[in-house]
Write a protein that holds these residues in place. Structure first.
Motif, PDB file in Angstrom:
ATOM      1  N   ASP A  39      18.411 -21.827 -29.108  1.00 18.77           N
ATOM      2  CA  ASP A  39      19.188 -21.180 -28.048  1.00 18.77           C
ATOM      3  C   ASP A  39      19.695 -22.199 -27.026  1.00 18.77           C
ATOM      4  O   ASP A  39      20.787 -22.037 -26.473  1.00 18.77           O
ATOM      5  CB  ASP A  39      18.330 -20.131 -27.321  1.00 18.77           C
ATOM      6  N   LEU A  40      18.901 -23.223 -26.776  1.00 19.28           N
ATOM      7  CA  LEU A  40      19.240 -24.192 -25.730  1.00 19.28           C
ATOM      8  C   LEU A  40      20.022 -25.393 -26.237  1.00 19.28           C
ATOM      9  O   LEU A  40      20.796 -25.986 -25.496  1.00 19.28           O
ATOM     10  CB  LEU A  40      17.953 -24.696 -25.052  1.00 19.28           C
ATOM     11  N   MET A  41      19.819 -25.746 -27.483  1.00 18.12           N
ATOM     12  CA  MET A  41      20.409 -26.985 -27.990  1.00 18.12           C
ATOM     13  C   MET A  41      21.177 -26.741 -29.282  1.00 18.12           C
ATOM     14  O   MET A  41      20.603 -26.292 -30.276  1.00 18.12           O
ATOM     15  CB  MET A  41      19.316 -28.039 -28.224  1.00 18.12           C
ATOM     16  N   GLY A  42      22.459 -27.007 -29.239  1.00 12.73           N
ATOM     17  CA  GLY A  42      23.274 -26.913 -30.438  1.00 12.73           C
ATOM     18  C   GLY A  42      23.213 -28.211 -31.228  1.00 12.73           C
ATOM     19  O   GLY A  42      23.402 -29.294 -30.660  1.00 12.73           O
ATOM     20  N   ILE A  43      22.930 -28.104 -32.511  1.00 14.12           N
ATOM     21  CA  ILE A  43      22.799 -29.281 -33.365  1.00 14.12           C
ATOM     22  C   ILE A  43      23.997 -29.353 -34.313  1.00 14.12           C
ATOM     23  O   ILE A  43      24.298 -28.388 -35.018  1.00 14.12           O
ATOM     24  CB  ILE A  43      21.502 -29.233 -34.196  1.00 14.12           C
ATOM     25  N   HIS A  44      24.672 -30.482 -34.329  1.00 11.44           N
ATOM     26  CA  HIS A  44      25.825 -30.669 -35.209  1.00 11.44           C
ATOM     27  C   HIS A  44      25.495 -31.760 -36.222  1.00 11.44           C
ATOM     28  O   HIS A  44      25.043 -32.852 -35.858  1.00 11.44           O
ATOM     29  CB  HIS A  44      27.063 -31.061 -34.396  1.00 11.44           C
TER      30      HIS A  44
ATOM     31  N   GLY B  38      12.643 -25.828   3.274  1.00 15.11           N
ATOM     32  CA  GLY B  38      13.692 -26.437   2.459  1.00 15.11           C
ATOM     33  C   GLY B  38      14.030 -25.602   1.235  1.00 15.11           C
ATOM     34  O   GLY B  38      13.607 -24.454   1.065  1.00 15.11           O
ATOM     35  N   MET B  39      14.790 -26.219   0.351  1.00  9.64           N
ATOM     36  CA  MET B  39      15.297 -25.553  -0.838  1.00  9.64           C
ATOM     37  C   MET B  39      14.306 -25.644  -1.994  1.00  9.64           C
ATOM     38  O   MET B  39      13.418 -26.489  -2.009  1.00  9.64           O
ATOM     39  CB  MET B  39      16.624 -26.186  -1.270  1.00  9.64           C
ATOM     40  N   ILE B  40      14.494 -24.745  -2.956  1.00 15.61           N
ATOM     41  CA  ILE B  40      13.757 -24.806  -4.217  1.00 15.61           C
ATOM     42  C   ILE B  40      14.670 -25.455  -5.248  1.00 15.61           C
ATOM     43  O   ILE B  40      15.745 -24.942  -5.538  1.00 15.61           O
ATOM     44  CB  ILE B  40      13.333 -23.403  -4.681  1.00 15.61           C
ATOM     45  N   ASP B  41      14.254 -26.578  -5.755  1.00 18.75           N
ATOM     46  CA  ASP B  41      15.081 -27.345  -6.696  1.00 18.75           C
ATOM     47  C   ASP B  41      14.563 -27.123  -8.113  1.00 18.75           C
ATOM     48  O   ASP B  41      13.422 -27.467  -8.425  1.00 18.75           O
ATOM     49  CB  ASP B  41      15.030 -28.828  -6.330  1.00 18.75           C
ATOM     50  N   VAL B  42      15.394 -26.523  -8.954  1.00 14.34           N
ATOM     51  CA  VAL B  42      15.026 -26.256 -10.341  1.00 14.34           C
ATOM     52  C   VAL B  42      15.994 -26.999 -11.246  1.00 14.34           C
ATOM     53  O   VAL B  42      17.204 -26.775 -11.196  1.00 14.34           O
ATOM     54  CB  VAL B  42      15.062 -24.750 -10.662  1.00 14.34           C
ATOM     55  N   THR B  43      15.485 -27.908 -12.069  1.00 19.16           N
ATOM     56  CA  THR B  43      16.331 -28.653 -12.996  1.00 19.16           C
ATOM     57  C   THR B  43      15.731 -28.599 -14.395  1.00 19.16           C
ATOM     58  O   THR B  43      14.511 -28.595 -14.558  1.00 19.16           O
ATOM     59  CB  THR B  43      16.467 -30.129 -12.581  1.00 19.16           C
ATOM     60  N   MET B  44      16.607 -28.548 -15.374  1.00 18.69           N
ATOM     61  CA  MET B  44      16.154 -28.593 -16.758  1.00 18.69           C
ATOM     62  C   MET B  44      16.282 -30.030 -17.253  1.00 18.69           C
ATOM     63  O   MET B  44      17.317 -30.674 -17.082  1.00 18.69           O
ATOM     64  CB  MET B  44      16.963 -27.642 -17.640  1.00 18.69           C
ATOM     65  N   GLU B  45      15.209 -30.538 -17.840  1.00 19.32           N
ATOM     66  CA  GLU B  45      15.175 -31.920 -18.294  1.00 19.32           C
ATOM     67  C   GLU B  45      14.660 -31.982 -19.728  1.00 19.32           C
ATOM     68  O   GLU B  45      14.089 -31.007 -20.230  1.00 19.32           O
ATOM     69  CB  GLU B  45      14.295 -32.757 -17.357  1.00 19.32           C
ATOM     70  N   ASP B  46      14.871 -33.132 -20.353  1.00 17.42           N
ATOM     71  CA  ASP B  46      14.402 -33.287 -21.722  1.00 17.42           C
ATOM     72  C   ASP B  46      13.942 -34.720 -21.947  1.00 17.42           C
ATOM     73  O   ASP B  46      14.231 -35.616 -21.164  1.00 17.42           O
ATOM     74  CB  ASP B  46      15.485 -32.892 -22.742  1.00 17.42           C
ATOM     75  N   GLU B  47      13.191 -34.907 -23.017  1.00 19.23           N
ATOM     76  CA  GLU B  47      12.717 -36.236 -23.378  1.00 19.23           C
ATOM     77  C   GLU B  47      12.485 -36.306 -24.879  1.00 19.23           C
ATOM     78  O   GLU B  47      12.220 -35.286 -25.529  1.00 19.23           O
ATOM     79  CB  GLU B  47      11.429 -36.576 -22.629  1.00 19.23           C
ATOM     80  N   PHE B  48      12.593 -37.522 -25.413  1.00 14.76           N
ATOM     81  CA  PHE B  48      12.331 -37.776 -26.817  1.00 14.76           C
ATOM     82  C   PHE B  48      11.021 -38.563 -26.938  1.00 14.76           C
ATOM     83  O   PHE B  48      10.828 -39.554 -26.254  1.00 14.76           O
ATOM     84  CB  PHE B  48      13.479 -38.570 -27.456  1.00 14.76           C
ATOM     85  N   VAL B  49      10.142 -38.087 -27.814  1.00 12.09           N
ATOM     86  CA  VAL B  49       8.840 -38.717 -28.006  1.00 12.09           C
ATOM     87  C   VAL B  49       8.617 -38.939 -29.494  1.00 12.09           C
ATOM     88  O   VAL B  49       8.843 -38.033 -30.306  1.00 12.09           O
ATOM     89  CB  VAL B  49       7.700 -37.843 -27.447  1.00 12.09           C
TER      90      VAL B  49
ATOM     91  N   LYS C  50      10.020 -36.047 -31.566  1.00  7.87           N
ATOM     92  CA  LYS C  50       9.862 -34.748 -30.915  1.00  7.87           C
ATOM     93  C   LYS C  50      10.791 -34.678 -29.705  1.00  7.87           C
ATOM     94  O   LYS C  50      10.781 -35.555 -28.840  1.00  7.87           O
ATOM     95  CB  LYS C  50       8.417 -34.536 -30.478  1.00  7.87           C
ATOM     96  N   HIS C  51      11.605 -33.631 -29.665  1.00  3.80           N
ATOM     97  CA  HIS C  51      12.503 -33.428 -28.536  1.00  3.80           C
ATOM     98  C   HIS C  51      11.929 -32.299 -27.669  1.00  3.80           C
ATOM     99  O   HIS C  51      11.859 -31.156 -28.096  1.00  3.80           O
ATOM    100  CB  HIS C  51      13.912 -33.058 -29.019  1.00  3.80           C
ATOM    101  N   ARG C  52      11.502 -32.637 -26.458  1.00  7.72           N
ATOM    102  CA  ARG C  52      10.910 -31.659 -25.550  1.00  7.72           C
ATOM    103  C   ARG C  52      11.914 -31.264 -24.470  1.00  7.72           C
ATOM    104  O   ARG C  52      12.617 -32.113 -23.920  1.00  7.72           O
ATOM    105  CB  ARG C  52       9.668 -32.249 -24.870  1.00  7.72           C
ATOM    106  N   ILE C  53      11.929 -29.977 -24.166  1.00  8.32           N
ATOM    107  CA  ILE C  53      12.773 -29.465 -23.085  1.00  8.32           C
ATOM    108  C   ILE C  53      11.869 -28.748 -22.096  1.00  8.32           C
ATOM    109  O   ILE C  53      11.030 -27.935 -22.484  1.00  8.32           O
ATOM    110  CB  ILE C  53      13.854 -28.502 -23.622  1.00  8.32           C
TER     111      ILE C  53
ATOM    112  N   PRO D 142       6.807 -26.784 -19.658  1.00  7.10           N
ATOM    113  CA  PRO D 142       7.443 -26.882 -20.979  1.00  7.10           C
ATOM    114  C   PRO D 142       8.132 -25.569 -21.360  1.00  7.10           C
ATOM    115  O   PRO D 142       7.605 -24.485 -21.100  1.00  7.10           O
ATOM    116  CB  PRO D 142       6.269 -27.174 -21.917  1.00  7.10           C
ATOM    117  N   ILE D 143       9.296 -25.697 -21.972  1.00  7.24           N
ATOM    118  CA  ILE D 143      10.030 -24.508 -22.422  1.00  7.24           C
ATOM    119  C   ILE D 143       9.990 -24.414 -23.934  1.00  7.24           C
ATOM    120  O   ILE D 143       9.569 -23.414 -24.508  1.00  7.24           O
ATOM    121  CB  ILE D 143      11.491 -24.558 -21.936  1.00  7.24           C
ATOM    122  N   THR D 144      10.441 -25.458 -24.579  1.00  4.50           N
ATOM    123  CA  THR D 144      10.461 -25.449 -26.041  1.00  4.50           C
ATOM    124  C   THR D 144      10.568 -26.883 -26.535  1.00  4.50           C
ATOM    125  O   THR D 144      10.850 -27.805 -25.766  1.00  4.50           O
ATOM    126  CB  THR D 144      11.657 -24.618 -26.569  1.00  4.50           C
ATOM    127  N   GLU D 145      10.335 -27.078 -27.815  1.00  2.59           N
ATOM    128  CA  GLU D 145      10.439 -28.410 -28.400  1.00  2.59           C
ATOM    129  C   GLU D 145      10.756 -28.272 -29.882  1.00  2.59           C
ATOM    130  O   GLU D 145      10.590 -27.211 -30.483  1.00  2.59           O
ATOM    131  CB  GLU D 145       9.160 -29.206 -28.199  1.00  2.59           C
TER     132      GLU D 145
END
Length: 220
Positions: free
Chosen positions: A65-70, A138-149, A157-160, A186-189
């Motif tokens: 749902d989050l990452m399109g693979i081509h 202050g503000m609530i800062d929400v960011t989506m990030e990812d990493e490769f392990v 492994k691709h973590r989101i 963690p959301i998905t990997e």
């Protein structure tokens, strides 16, 4: 008679000095302990709220749902592209949910038994309650990030995950302290078999796509 009154006054004065010194001594000892326990309790409560808010909004989300693979004709991954619309929706709703729950914390606050801040296991649940107030700052800062392990031979492994960052202020009678809360949830990997594509669309701090860039892992 005057001598008795004078002696009584001296006794009262000495008692007052001793009592005042004792209270100041207790204040110097308990003040750091109260702040430390209150900060720890606030961190735990805020982390629980953030985790629950994120899970509420991503419980039905999977990697596809989050990452399109081509892929190319040889079934090799050549491009990875995040779904920015879905990412922005998750980030926005999570921000609203966390903000709502933190406002409840501000209204309710919490109490700590005085015995808890002494560090004594025996008296941890005894003593008069100390009222702790919590104020979102202050503000609530929400960011989506990812990493490769690296996950094995020819596997990555691709973590989101979501990073939620906010600041709270705890208020104790005559005391204030700022608490920074930063939580990675963690959301998905997914496991990528074969080389990670050299070109892919990356997340940025607004949950949007950047222009295609070189995968930093390729230079390692």
């Amino acid at each position: 008679m005057r001598r008795k009154n004078r002696k009584k006054f001296v006794y009262l004065f000495i008692t007052f000095i001793i009592l005042g010194s004792f209270l100041i001594f207790l204040d110097l000892i308990l003040r750091p302990a109260i702040i430390k326990v209150a900060e720890s309790k606030t961190q735990l409560m805020a982390t629980k709220i953030i985790n629950e808010a994120v899970q509420k909004n991503v419980s039905m989300i999977n990697y596809q749902d989050l990452m399109g693979i081509h892929k190319d004709n040889d079934n090799r991954i050549v491009l990875m592209m995040p779904d920015t619309v879905l990412i922005n929706r998750i980030s926005t709703q999570t921000t609203l949910d966390v903000e709502k729950e933190l406002e409840k914390m501000e209204t309710q606050g919490f109490t700590l038994p005085l015995g808890l801040v002494t560090g004594s296991t025996l008296f941890s649940n005894t003593g008069p309650p100390i009222r702790i107030g919590i104020i979102p700052v202050g503000m609530i800062d929400v960011t989506m990030e990812d990493e490769f392990v690296e996950a094995g031979i020819n596997q990555t492994k691709h973590r989101i995950y979501l990073n939620v960052n906010t600041n709270l202020q705890i208020v104790v009678p005559f005391l204030r302290s700022d608490v920074n809360v930063s939580v990675d949830v963690p959301i998905t990997e997914s496991i990528i078999v074969g080389p990670v594509p050299e070109w892919y669309m990356k997340f940025n701090s607004q949950g949007e796509m950047t222009v295609p860039g070189i995968n930093p892992r390729m230079g390692e």
